[in-house]
Write an enzyme that holds these catalytic residues in place. Structure first.
Site, PDB file in Angstrom:
ATOM      1  CE  LYS A   3      -2.731   3.272   1.822  1.00 43.49           C
ATOM      2  NZ  LYS A   3      -2.327   4.475   2.570  1.00 43.49           N
TER       3      LYS A   3
ATOM      4  CG  ASP B  38      -7.320   3.214   1.602  1.00 45.62           C
ATOM      5  OD1 ASP B  38      -8.483   3.260   2.029  1.00 45.62           O
ATOM      6  OD2 ASP B  38      -6.955   3.840   0.597  1.00 45.62           O
TER       7      ASP B  38
END
Length: 275
Positions: free
Chosen positions: A201, A220
């Site tokens: 991420k 996310d």
DNA sequence: GACCAGGAATTGG
DNA sequence: CCAATTCATGGT
């Protein structure tokens, strides 16, 4: 203040969509800190006013020369994206400084936006020199190599992430991030993930928000929730959702992600005010 | 691959 | 006031 005409652009949504953390709003002015720069921005309709930075930098930072209309046109063919596009129209993906972006997102893990903002401002106050613009002062973001005091880092509230910041600071030599930015996306992403505290991420956030890899799709919790709702069968974990998104959105995946993320958060905020 | 530590401010009830 | 959540990563 300097003035330029801006096409399809929304300053507030661009700055307040979690891409950068060191900005503040004073009346209708946004004061923005990017590495050693500190500049002011104000939008009124199709006109953008700014000072503290030259037009070339502002255009590049705000992605103003990108054909956003064409990108949103392509993404609009996917009906699930239309509400987010309608709500966030004009939001652009910035080109942040890679070093500040890398440290910022290492500090962002399992945290929240108000806390990240505070930590990064404290980090700059601890280590950075003073810069000013229009009678306001700010601190420059500490350059690579200067984040080497664990105790001082911990006073900013980043907790266990201080170790990652310090190790990344040690590993990141001069010009390394610029060389990474020049690689093809998959290789750049893999190189970024070699820094401690950088997983899928965070690597994608750095790729998207500072290296112009518009095909990156950071997953996310908000984007995951949005994807599961809009595309049942997109996968069950972050890795599968990312693969699905990259196949479905292609070179526009980054803009799709940012619109889904910001739309979802706007909706949540609106709920809080009784809508 | 699933699970958990580590960590603290914000948000929710 | 206390519980849940928060733009995940690394190690087991």
């Amino acid at each position: 203040m300097n003035r330029i005409a801006v096409p399809l652009f929304d300053l507030a949504q661009t700055l307040e969509s979690g891409q950068i953390f060191r900005y503040r709003k004073v009346d209708d002015l946004y004061l923005v800190a990017v590495r050693e720069r500190f500049f002011r921005l104000r939008q009124s309709g199709g006109r953008l006013e700014f000072d503290g930075a030259d037009a070339k930098f502002v255009r590049d930072f705000l992605d103003l020369d990108y054909d956003l209309d064409a990108a949103l046109g392509r993404l609009s063919r996917i009906r699930q994206l239309r509400p987010a596009i309608a709500a966030c129209r004009g939001l652009r993906i910035v080109r942040h400084d890679p070093w500040e972006c890398l440290i910022s997102f290492i500090c962002s893990t399992r945290s929240n936006i108000p806390k990240i903002k505070r930590s990064l401002n404290l980090l700059a106050q601890c280590h950075g020199s003073v810069v000013s613009c229009g009678g306001q002062t700010e601190h420059a973001f500490p350059p690579p190599g200067s984040l080497c005091n664990l105790e001082l880092l911990k006073t900013t509230g980043i907790g266990y992430r201080a170790d990652y910041v310090m190790q990344t600071n040690r590993l990141c030599t001069n010009g390394m991030l610029e060389r990474i930015a020049a690689l093809p996306y998959p290789e750049a992403r893999a190189e970024l993930m070699r820094f401690p505290g950088v997983g899928d991420k965070v690597a994608d956030c750095v790729c998207l928000f500072s290296m112009r890899f518009r095909e990156a799709f950071p997953v996310d919790v908000w984007v995951q929730r949005a994807m599961l709702e809009l595309f049942p069968g997109c996968g069950k974990n972050e890795r599968q959702i990312r693969q699905f998104a990259m196949q479905t959105f292609g070179p526009d995946a980054g803009y799709a992600e940012q619109y889904l993320f910001h739309y979802r958060r706007m909706m949540k905020k609106a709920m809080g005010y009784g809508l």
